[in-house]
Motif scaffolding. Structure first.
Motif, short mmCIF file in Angstrom:
data_model
loop_
_atom_site.label_atom_id
_atom_site.label_comp_id
_atom_site.label_asym_id
_atom_site.label_seq_id
_atom_site.Cartn_x
_atom_site.Cartn_y
_atom_site.Cartn_z
N VAL A 1 33.73 34.30 39.67
CA VAL A 1 34.01 33.53 39.05
C VAL A 1 33.41 33.41 37.91
N SER A 2 33.75 34.11 36.48
CA SER A 2 33.30 33.96 35.23
C SER A 2 33.92 32.34 33.84
N THR A 3 32.44 32.49 33.84
CA THR A 3 32.17 30.68 32.68
C THR A 3 32.53 31.22 31.22
N ASN A 4 32.33 32.74 30.70
CA ASN A 4 32.30 33.37 29.30
C ASN A 4 33.58 34.09 29.26
N GLY A 5 34.95 33.70 29.80
CA GLY A 5 36.04 34.49 29.44
C GLY A 5 35.82 36.08 29.79
N GLY A 6 35.58 36.06 30.75
CA GLY A 6 35.51 37.49 31.64
C GLY A 6 34.29 38.03 30.95
N ASN A 7 33.50 37.93 30.53
CA ASN A 7 32.66 38.94 30.36
C ASN A 7 31.36 39.24 31.52
N TRP B 1 30.94 38.56 35.66
CA TRP B 1 31.30 37.07 36.67
C TRP B 1 30.30 37.51 37.29
N THR B 2 30.77 36.26 38.68
CA THR B 2 29.35 36.38 40.12
C THR B 2 30.08 36.10 41.02
N SER B 3 29.64 36.52 41.78
CA SER B 3 30.16 36.67 43.53
C SER B 3 29.93 35.49 43.94
N LEU B 4 31.39 34.87 44.43
CA LEU B 4 31.31 33.46 45.62
C LEU B 4 30.71 33.24 47.10
N THR C 1 36.06 26.61 30.68
CA THR C 1 36.96 27.17 31.75
C THR C 1 37.07 28.54 32.29
N TYR C 2 37.11 28.28 33.29
CA TYR C 2 36.65 28.95 34.77
C TYR C 2 37.92 30.33 35.17
N LEU C 3 37.13 31.53 35.07
CA LEU C 3 38.25 32.45 35.49
C LEU C 3 38.21 32.87 36.79
N TYR C 4 38.93 32.72 38.10
CA TYR C 4 38.95 32.96 39.71
C TYR C 4 39.24 34.44 39.47
N ARG C 5 38.64 34.70 40.70
CA ARG C 5 39.50 36.81 40.55
C ARG C 5 38.80 36.99 42.32
N SER D 1 43.03 37.49 37.31
CA SER D 1 41.95 36.55 37.48
C SER D 1 43.68 35.29 37.06
N GLU D 2 42.24 33.97 37.36
CA GLU D 2 43.81 32.20 37.25
C GLU D 2 42.49 32.04 37.01
N PRO D 3 43.19 31.07 35.55
CA PRO D 3 42.26 30.10 34.82
C PRO D 3 42.39 28.75 36.04
N ILE D 4 41.08 27.87 35.70
CA ILE D 4 40.95 26.98 36.14
C ILE D 4 39.91 26.38 34.80
N VAL D 5 41.15 25.36 33.93
CA VAL D 5 40.21 24.91 32.86
C VAL D 5 39.44 23.03 33.35
N VAL D 6 38.61 22.91 33.06
CA VAL D 6 38.41 21.34 33.01
C VAL D 6 37.42 20.77 31.66
N LYS D 7 38.26 19.41 31.66
CA LYS D 7 38.58 18.37 30.54
C LYS D 7 37.45 17.33 30.89
#
Length: 211
Positions: free
Chosen positions: A51-57, A59-62, A79-83, A99-105
């Protein structure tokens, strides 16, 4: 007696060239909601979710190694990017899926339209809620009283019913996400119910059309 040498060919799962495959499940969700299942398909080799929380700069392993689905509950907006990261067990290259985005609002206020003047016993026209984000909750008050839930409507359109007394019924829509602190409110719309024996609007079709 003839002797033959038969070569044995071992086919590796992904000989030095893994396939990143596809991750799907893009959506926009409320703070405090689940991502639902993100799904990984078409990978070759061993893979794990990131997952990335800064636009893909970064990545953290899950972890979640070789599991074709991943889900989580997210409590912070963004915006959370998953890959998935894919590597061959035999060694060699590694690669990634899309990478697939999940937007949290948080909840956002919308706009309520409709209302007007109506005669007691007649069916008021529909109220319409548009824009906004979050769970939709209809509320109303009678003649300036306190707002209470209007349980007869749940979606973006509301046909007011059971308005059995003449007076002013004021409607609004509350949008909510996780926790009441994030609630937002639409504008107010009045549905005025007139007593037929007192209001000219109920006796004059021209006035009724102007309402």
């Amino acid at each position: 007696l003839l002797a033959f040498t038969v070569p044995i060919i071992l086919v590796a799962q992904c000989p030095n060239s893994p396939l990143g495959g596809l991750v799907s499940g893009e959506k926009t969700i409320c703070v405090g909601s689940s991502t639902g299942n993100l799904t990984a398909t078409g990978q070759s080799g061993s893979y794990s979710w990131e997952v990335s929380t800064n636009g893909g700069n970064n990545w953290t392993s899950l972890g979640n190694t070789n599991n074709s689905t991943y889900s989580n509950t997210l409590y912070s907006p963004g915006t959370y990017l998953y890959r998935v990261a894919v590597v061959c067990p035999e060694g060699g290259d590694y690669t990634f899926s899309n990478s697939e985005p999940i937007v949290v609002k948080y909840a956002e206020a919308g706009t309520l339209t409709g209302g007007g003047n109506f005669c007691l016993g007649a069916a008021p026209s529909a109220l319409t809620f548009s824009g906004g984000f979050g769970d939709i909750n209809w509320e109303y008050k009678y003649n300036g009283g306190q707002y209470t839930p209007y349980i007869h409507c749940t979606g973006s359109s509301c046909n007011p019913i059971l308005l059995s007394l003449a007076g002013i019924y004021t409607f609004r829509v509350r949008t909510s996400c996780f926790g009441s602190a994030s609630d937002k409110y639409s504008n107010e719309v009045n549905v005025v119910i007139n007593n037929p024996t007192e209001a000219a609007i109920c006796n004059d079709p021209n006035e009724l059309r102007k309402s």
